[in-house]
Design a protein around this motif. Structure first.
Motif, PDB file in Angstrom:
ATOM      1  N   ASN A   1      20.234 -20.763  10.788  1.00 34.79           N
ATOM      2  CA  ASN A   1      20.796 -19.416  10.759  1.00 34.79           C
ATOM      3  C   ASN A   1      20.690 -18.806   9.356  1.00 34.79           C
ATOM      4  OD1 ASN A   1      22.103 -17.102  11.630  1.00 34.79           O
ATOM      5  ND2 ASN A   1      24.114 -17.948  11.220  1.00 34.79           N
ATOM      6  N   GLN A   2      21.034 -19.582   8.337  1.00 33.30           N
ATOM      7  CA  GLN A   2      20.949 -19.093   6.959  1.00 33.30           C
ATOM      8  C   GLN A   2      19.509 -18.797   6.559  1.00 33.30           C
ATOM      9  OE1 GLN A   2      23.309 -18.256   4.743  1.00 33.30           O
ATOM     10  NE2 GLN A   2      24.801 -18.581   6.368  1.00 33.30           N
ATOM     11  N   LEU A   3      18.592 -19.622   7.048  1.00 41.15           N
ATOM     12  CA  LEU A   3      17.185 -19.450   6.708  1.00 41.15           C
ATOM     13  C   LEU A   3      16.647 -18.108   7.219  1.00 41.15           C
ATOM     14  CD1 LEU A   3      14.668 -20.848   5.498  1.00 41.15           C
ATOM     15  CD2 LEU A   3      14.232 -21.763   7.773  1.00 41.15           C
ATOM     16  N   PHE A   4      17.045 -17.731   8.431  1.00 43.17           N
ATOM     17  CA  PHE A   4      16.519 -16.516   9.037  1.00 43.17           C
ATOM     18  C   PHE A   4      17.459 -15.324   8.922  1.00 43.17           C
ATOM     19  CE2 PHE A   4      14.153 -19.914  11.099  1.00 43.17           C
ATOM     20  CZ  PHE A   4      12.859 -19.448  10.912  1.00 43.17           C
ATOM     21  N   LYS A   5      18.582 -15.509   8.257  1.00 40.49           N
ATOM     22  CA  LYS A   5      19.554 -14.438   8.090  1.00 40.49           C
ATOM     23  C   LYS A   5      18.932 -13.290   7.289  1.00 40.49           C
ATOM     24  CE  LYS A   5      24.379 -13.879   6.888  1.00 40.49           C
ATOM     25  NZ  LYS A   5      25.561 -14.578   6.403  1.00 40.49           N
ATOM     26  N   GLY A   6      19.189 -12.094   7.698  1.00 40.39           N
ATOM     27  CA  GLY A   6      18.693 -10.938   6.970  1.00 40.39           C
ATOM     28  C   GLY A   6      17.308 -10.467   7.392  1.00 40.39           C
ATOM     29  N   LEU A   7      16.721 -11.099   8.395  1.00 43.58           N
ATOM     30  CA  LEU A   7      15.396 -10.689   8.858  1.00 43.58           C
ATOM     31  C   LEU A   7      15.470  -9.604   9.927  1.00 43.58           C
ATOM     32  CD1 LEU A   7      13.494 -14.088   9.007  1.00 43.58           C
ATOM     33  CD2 LEU A   7      13.404 -12.345   7.241  1.00 43.58           C
ATOM     34  N   GLY A   8      16.670  -9.216  10.300  1.00 44.72           N
ATOM     35  CA  GLY A   8      16.837  -8.144  11.277  1.00 44.72           C
ATOM     36  C   GLY A   8      16.732  -8.598  12.719  1.00 44.72           C
ATOM     37  N   ALA A   9      16.795  -9.880  12.984  1.00 43.42           N
ATOM     38  CA  ALA A   9      16.691 -10.364  14.355  1.00 43.42           C
ATOM     39  C   ALA A   9      17.888  -9.935  15.193  1.00 43.42           C
ATOM     40  CB  ALA A   9      16.556 -11.884  14.372  1.00 43.42           C
ATOM     41  N   ASP A  10      18.994  -9.618  14.565  1.00 40.28           N
ATOM     42  CA  ASP A  10      20.164  -9.171  15.311  1.00 40.28           C
ATOM     43  C   ASP A  10      19.957  -7.785  15.912  1.00 40.28           C
ATOM     44  OD1 ASP A  10      21.453 -11.491  14.595  1.00 40.28           O
ATOM     45  OD2 ASP A  10      22.447 -10.602  12.868  1.00 40.28           O
ATOM     46  N   ASP A  11      18.989  -7.058  15.383  1.00 44.15           N
ATOM     47  CA  ASP A  11      18.734  -5.700  15.846  1.00 44.15           C
ATOM     48  C   ASP A  11      17.663  -5.629  16.933  1.00 44.15           C
ATOM     49  OD1 ASP A  11      20.527  -4.956  13.874  1.00 44.15           O
ATOM     50  OD2 ASP A  11      18.958  -4.588  12.398  1.00 44.15           O
ATOM     51  N   LEU A  12      17.147  -6.762  17.357  1.00 45.29           N
ATOM     52  CA  LEU A  12      16.097  -6.754  18.373  1.00 45.29           C
ATOM     53  C   LEU A  12      16.640  -6.222  19.690  1.00 45.29           C
ATOM     54  CD1 LEU A  12      14.367 -10.206  17.775  1.00 45.29           C
ATOM     55  CD2 LEU A  12      13.526  -7.943  17.133  1.00 45.29           C
ATOM     56  N   VAL A  13      15.806  -5.474  20.386  1.00 41.40           N
ATOM     57  CA  VAL A  13      16.180  -4.934  21.692  1.00 41.40           C
ATOM     58  C   VAL A  13      15.645  -5.884  22.752  1.00 41.40           C
ATOM     59  CG1 VAL A  13      15.913  -2.996  23.274  1.00 41.40           C
ATOM     60  CG2 VAL A  13      16.080  -2.595  20.813  1.00 41.40           C
ATOM     61  N   TRP A  14      16.535  -6.364  23.594  1.00 40.36           N
ATOM     62  CA  TRP A  14      16.134  -7.272  24.650  1.00 40.36           C
ATOM     63  C   TRP A  14      15.620  -6.459  25.830  1.00 40.36           C
ATOM     64  CZ3 TRP A  14      15.899 -12.388  23.972  1.00 40.36           C
ATOM     65  CH2 TRP A  14      16.586 -12.917  22.888  1.00 40.36           C
ATOM     66  N   PRO A  15      14.487  -6.841  26.391  1.00 37.70           N
ATOM     67  CA  PRO A  15      13.976  -6.105  27.558  1.00 37.70           C
ATOM     68  C   PRO A  15      14.852  -6.354  28.777  1.00 37.70           C
ATOM     69  CG  PRO A  15      12.598  -8.019  27.105  1.00 37.70           C
ATOM     70  CD  PRO A  15      13.594  -7.919  25.992  1.00 37.70           C
TER      71      PRO A  15
END
Length: 85
Positions: free
Chosen positions: A57-71
């Motif tokens: 989680n820390q490694l990928f934190k801040g990459l904007g994955a939380d903003d992805l739109v799920w189809p």
């Protein structure tokens, strides 16, 4: 068992260590052993497999994955049939 010598220890730090050891009813030497042991134990726990997800989680934190739109989910397609007809 090994031993270490710590040179150039700040007087304020030594006084704090002495007070902390006295509060715990220990010698300064035992207090330092306890501090080292607890610090290194928590460090080894942090690198164990239990915290693997947190490290990922820390490694990928801040990459904007939380903003992805799920189809939207679609209905399941029909299973193929193998009839010769």
């Amino acid at each position: 068992m090994g031993s270490i010598t710590i040179r150039n220890l700040d007087d304020k730090l030594k006084a704090s260590l002495r007070l902390r050891a006295a509060r715990h009813g220990l010698s300064m030497e035992q207090e330092v052993r306890n501090i080292l042991q607890s610090t290194l134990a928590s460090e080894s726990t942090a690198t164990s497999g239990l915290d693997f997800a947190m490290r990922i989680n820390q490694l990928f934190k801040g990459l904007g994955a939380d903003d992805l739109v799920w189809p939207d989910r679609q209905s399941q397609r029909a299973l193929p049939t193998f009839d010769p007809s």
